[in-house]
Scaffold this motif. Structure first.
Motif, PDB file in Angstrom:
ATOM      1  N   THR A  43       7.639 -13.665 -52.409  1.00  0.00           N
ATOM      2  CA  THR A  43       8.586 -12.823 -51.675  1.00  0.00           C
ATOM      3  C   THR A  43       7.952 -11.544 -51.145  1.00  0.00           C
ATOM      4  O   THR A  43       8.558 -10.839 -50.339  1.00  0.00           O
ATOM      5  CB  THR A  43       9.768 -12.451 -52.591  1.00  0.00           C
ATOM      6  OG1 THR A  43       9.267 -11.871 -53.797  1.00  0.00           O
ATOM      7  CG2 THR A  43      10.594 -13.682 -52.935  1.00  0.00           C
TER       8      THR A  43
ATOM      9  N   TRP B 132      11.597 -17.159 -54.823  1.00  0.00           N
ATOM     10  CA  TRP B 132      11.345 -17.670 -53.478  1.00  0.00           C
ATOM     11  C   TRP B 132      12.327 -17.012 -52.512  1.00  0.00           C
ATOM     12  O   TRP B 132      13.292 -16.370 -52.902  1.00  0.00           O
ATOM     13  CB  TRP B 132      11.551 -19.191 -53.450  1.00  0.00           C
ATOM     14  CG  TRP B 132      12.960 -19.596 -53.759  1.00  0.00           C
ATOM     15  CD1 TRP B 132      13.538 -19.677 -55.005  1.00  0.00           C
ATOM     16  CD2 TRP B 132      13.993 -19.923 -52.826  1.00  0.00           C
ATOM     17  NE1 TRP B 132      14.848 -20.036 -54.911  1.00  0.00           N
ATOM     18  CE2 TRP B 132      15.161 -20.202 -53.579  1.00  0.00           C
ATOM     19  CE3 TRP B 132      14.042 -20.009 -51.439  1.00  0.00           C
ATOM     20  CZ2 TRP B 132      16.359 -20.566 -52.987  1.00  0.00           C
ATOM     21  CZ3 TRP B 132      15.239 -20.373 -50.835  1.00  0.00           C
ATOM     22  CH2 TRP B 132      16.378 -20.652 -51.607  1.00  0.00           C
ATOM     23  N   ASN B 133      12.045 -17.172 -51.245  1.00  0.00           N
ATOM     24  CA  ASN B 133      13.013 -16.792 -50.206  1.00  0.00           C
ATOM     25  C   ASN B 133      12.839 -17.729 -49.023  1.00  0.00           C
ATOM     26  O   ASN B 133      11.881 -18.508 -48.958  1.00  0.00           O
ATOM     27  CB  ASN B 133      12.867 -15.316 -49.795  1.00  0.00           C
ATOM     28  CG  ASN B 133      11.477 -14.983 -49.280  1.00  0.00           C
ATOM     29  OD1 ASN B 133      10.701 -15.868 -48.924  1.00  0.00           O
ATOM     30  ND2 ASN B 133      11.144 -13.704 -49.247  1.00  0.00           N
ATOM     31  N   THR B 134      13.779 -17.670 -48.097  1.00  0.00           N
ATOM     32  CA  THR B 134      13.737 -18.617 -46.979  1.00  0.00           C
ATOM     33  C   THR B 134      12.555 -18.368 -46.051  1.00  0.00           C
ATOM     34  O   THR B 134      12.128 -19.281 -45.344  1.00  0.00           O
ATOM     35  CB  THR B 134      15.051 -18.561 -46.176  1.00  0.00           C
ATOM     36  OG1 THR B 134      15.310 -17.201 -45.785  1.00  0.00           O
ATOM     37  CG2 THR B 134      16.215 -19.065 -47.012  1.00  0.00           C
ATOM     38  N   ASP B 135      12.019 -17.154 -46.045  1.00  0.00           N
ATOM     39  CA  ASP B 135      10.847 -16.870 -45.209  1.00  0.00           C
ATOM     40  C   ASP B 135       9.610 -17.603 -45.705  1.00  0.00           C
ATOM     41  O   ASP B 135       8.694 -17.897 -44.930  1.00  0.00           O
ATOM     42  CB  ASP B 135      10.562 -15.358 -45.196  1.00  0.00           C
ATOM     43  CG  ASP B 135      11.630 -14.569 -44.452  1.00  0.00           C
ATOM     44  OD1 ASP B 135      12.336 -15.172 -43.616  1.00  0.00           O
ATOM     45  OD2 ASP B 135      11.760 -13.363 -44.711  1.00  0.00           O
TER      46      ASP B 135
ATOM     47  N   ILE C 131       9.458 -20.661 -47.086  1.00  0.00           N
ATOM     48  CA  ILE C 131       9.474 -22.116 -46.930  1.00  0.00           C
ATOM     49  C   ILE C 131       8.703 -22.596 -45.702  1.00  0.00           C
ATOM     50  O   ILE C 131       7.898 -23.536 -45.807  1.00  0.00           O
ATOM     51  CB  ILE C 131      10.926 -22.644 -46.940  1.00  0.00           C
ATOM     52  CG1 ILE C 131      11.523 -22.436 -48.343  1.00  0.00           C
ATOM     53  CG2 ILE C 131      10.986 -24.114 -46.548  1.00  0.00           C
ATOM     54  CD1 ILE C 131      12.973 -22.822 -48.472  1.00  0.00           C
TER      55      ILE C 131
ATOM     56  N   ARG D  83      19.516 -24.189 -55.429  1.00  0.00           N
ATOM     57  CA  ARG D  83      18.618 -24.738 -54.406  1.00  0.00           C
ATOM     58  C   ARG D  83      19.011 -24.290 -53.001  1.00  0.00           C
ATOM     59  O   ARG D  83      20.147 -23.915 -52.757  1.00  0.00           O
ATOM     60  CB  ARG D  83      18.630 -26.270 -54.482  1.00  0.00           C
ATOM     61  CG  ARG D  83      18.031 -26.823 -55.753  1.00  0.00           C
ATOM     62  CD  ARG D  83      18.110 -28.332 -55.796  1.00  0.00           C
ATOM     63  NE  ARG D  83      19.478 -28.797 -55.997  1.00  0.00           N
ATOM     64  CZ  ARG D  83      19.847 -30.077 -55.954  1.00  0.00           C
ATOM     65  NH1 ARG D  83      18.949 -31.011 -55.682  1.00  0.00           N
ATOM     66  NH2 ARG D  83      21.101 -30.421 -56.161  1.00  0.00           N
ATOM     67  N   ASP D  84      18.039 -24.359 -52.101  1.00  0.00           N
ATOM     68  CA  ASP D  84      18.301 -23.993 -50.710  1.00  0.00           C
ATOM     69  C   ASP D  84      19.069 -25.131 -50.034  1.00  0.00           C
ATOM     70  O   ASP D  84      18.659 -26.297 -50.129  1.00  0.00           O
ATOM     71  CB  ASP D  84      16.980 -23.749 -49.971  1.00  0.00           C
ATOM     72  CG  ASP D  84      17.206 -23.311 -48.542  1.00  0.00           C
ATOM     73  OD1 ASP D  84      17.638 -22.171 -48.346  1.00  0.00           O
ATOM     74  OD2 ASP D  84      16.953 -24.117 -47.615  1.00  0.00           O
TER      75      ASP D  84
ATOM     76  N   VAL E  63      19.315 -25.898 -46.931  1.00  0.00           N
ATOM     77  CA  VAL E  63      18.634 -26.447 -45.760  1.00  0.00           C
ATOM     78  C   VAL E  63      17.367 -27.209 -46.152  1.00  0.00           C
ATOM     79  O   VAL E  63      17.064 -28.267 -45.604  1.00  0.00           O
ATOM     80  CB  VAL E  63      18.284 -25.319 -44.764  1.00  0.00           C
ATOM     81  CG1 VAL E  63      17.510 -25.874 -43.572  1.00  0.00           C
ATOM     82  CG2 VAL E  63      19.555 -24.619 -44.293  1.00  0.00           C
ATOM     83  N   ASP E  64      16.627 -26.683 -47.126  1.00  0.00           N
ATOM     84  CA  ASP E  64      15.354 -27.282 -47.538  1.00  0.00           C
ATOM     85  C   ASP E  64      15.306 -27.504 -49.057  1.00  0.00           C
ATOM     86  O   ASP E  64      14.518 -26.881 -49.769  1.00  0.00           O
ATOM     87  CB  ASP E  64      14.186 -26.386 -47.116  1.00  0.00           C
ATOM     88  CG  ASP E  64      13.872 -26.489 -45.639  1.00  0.00           C
ATOM     89  OD1 ASP E  64      13.595 -27.608 -45.183  1.00  0.00           O
ATOM     90  OD2 ASP E  64      13.916 -25.454 -44.947  1.00  0.00           O
TER      91      ASP E  64
ATOM     92  N   TYR F 257      12.049 -27.986 -51.057  1.00  0.00           N
ATOM     93  CA  TYR F 257      11.178 -26.832 -51.309  1.00  0.00           C
ATOM     94  C   TYR F 257      11.806 -25.863 -52.308  1.00  0.00           C
ATOM     95  O   TYR F 257      11.336 -24.741 -52.465  1.00  0.00           O
ATOM     96  CB  TYR F 257      10.833 -26.149 -49.989  1.00  0.00           C
ATOM     97  CG  TYR F 257       9.929 -27.033 -49.154  1.00  0.00           C
ATOM     98  CD1 TYR F 257       8.546 -26.955 -49.266  1.00  0.00           C
ATOM     99  CD2 TYR F 257      10.460 -28.010 -48.304  1.00  0.00           C
ATOM    100  CE1 TYR F 257       7.714 -27.791 -48.544  1.00  0.00           C
ATOM    101  CE2 TYR F 257       9.630 -28.863 -47.576  1.00  0.00           C
ATOM    102  CZ  TYR F 257       8.259 -28.752 -47.712  1.00  0.00           C
ATOM    103  OH  TYR F 257       7.438 -29.598 -47.008  1.00  0.00           O
ATOM    104  N   THR F 258      12.850 -26.358 -52.966  1.00  0.00           N
ATOM    105  CA  THR F 258      13.489 -25.588 -54.038  1.00  0.00           C
ATOM    106  C   THR F 258      13.930 -26.557 -55.136  1.00  0.00           C
ATOM    107  O   THR F 258      15.097 -26.607 -55.512  1.00  0.00           O
ATOM    108  CB  THR F 258      14.688 -24.774 -53.514  1.00  0.00           C
ATOM    109  OG1 THR F 258      15.529 -25.629 -52.712  1.00  0.00           O
ATOM    110  CG2 THR F 258      14.228 -23.591 -52.663  1.00  0.00           C
TER     111      THR F 258
END
Length: 282
Positions: free
Chosen positions: A188, A224-227, A229, A247-248, A250-251, A254-255
């Motif tokens: 992050t 983690w953060n969306t940036d 991924i 979990r994310d 959208v992805d 990756y989570t």
């Protein structure tokens, strides 16, 4: 004149005789059509919603496997499991009918709905500690278990951490080696060349050591953060692992969720945590 007629007669006789010989009959060979090439239907990858709807596979995360005193800090107790406790947990999982799976199996289950063994579980290790090799892998071998070892490359060959040879040995024995950054800085806070230092170079180093692709990544501290991924995808990782946060949407690949096995838990408590954390999808 007689001689001429005689020659003509003889010629006609020979001609008729040649034409009257039995002709050899060559049987016709039937044409056999080549078998049609069977083309397997192309698998369709599941979308994020479908992946999120699937039952989660329990994934355990271990750090230290060593003794600690009653006066040890709370942080040490959470991140450290005593060797006898680890041994008891592995035996209990085996006795309960659990089967370890590896990332490729998890990926194919989530994305292509491939079947998994009954009672699947994944056992992972973070931070490259030597006892993960000498104690963790040794105990798992008793039950035919295979695990995933996430390596931070700055620690390789340092005292108390795994050597290149041990990492290669784990891979050769059927375990999976994953990346855990260079020096455990949280993603992050990455800027500029941090992505190359923490994601790309460690992956390349581990691939050089084991001679295989390294498509799995674990976030330091599970943060983690969306940036992050898109950068992880760009670095050619197929899946990334968090801890017990959400979990994310959208992805989700990756989570992937895991739970830390705390040194304060009994074996019974560990089994309860597995059941309560992964009983159903989100």
């Amino acid at each position: 004149m007689k001689n001429i007629l005689y020659s003509v007669f003889i010629g006609l006789f020979l001609l008729v005789g040649c034409q009257s010989e039995t002709r050899k009959i060559v049987p016709e060979v039937p044409l056999v059509a080549a078998p049609a090439k069977i083309i397997a239907p192309k698998k369709v990858a599941a979308d994020a919603a479908t992946i999120l709807s699937k039952k989660e596979v329990p994934i355990l995360c271990y750090h230290n496997i060593r003794d600690f005193s009653a006066s040890a800090s709370g942080n040490v107790k959470v991140y450290t499991v005593k060797p006898p406790a680890f041994a008891e947990q592995m035996k209990t999982l085996a006795d309960a009918g659990y089967h370890t799976i590896l990332p490729e199996q998890l990926y194919n289950y989530l994305v292509f709905d491939d079947p998994l063994p009954e009672k699947p579980i994944m056992i992972t290790f973070d931070d490259t500690r030597e006892e993960q090799f000498s104690i963790g892998a040794a105990e798992m071998k008793k039950y035919g278990f295979k695990g995933v070892f996430f390596i931070m490359t700055v620690s390789i060959n340092r005292p108390g951490y795994m050597s290149k040879e041990q990492i290669k040995s784990l891979s050769d024995d059927g375990h999976v080696i994953g990346a855990h950054t260079w020096d455990h800085h949280m993603v992050t806070k990455y800027t500029g060349d941090d992505w190359n230092t923490q994601l790309v170079k460690p992956k390349a180093k581990l691939e050089e050591i084991i001679g295989k692709p390294v498509p799995d990544f674990a976030y330091p501290f599970g943060l983690w953060n969306t940036d992050a991924i898109p950068e992880i995808k760009k670095s050619d990782y197929k899946m990334a692992y968090i801890l017990s946060t959400k979990r994310d949407p959208v992805d989700p690949l990756y989570t992937i969720r895991r739970i830390i096995v705390s040194g304060t838990w009994s074996t019974e408590g560990t089994i309860k945590a597995i059941n309560s954390s992964f009983t159903k999808a989100e």
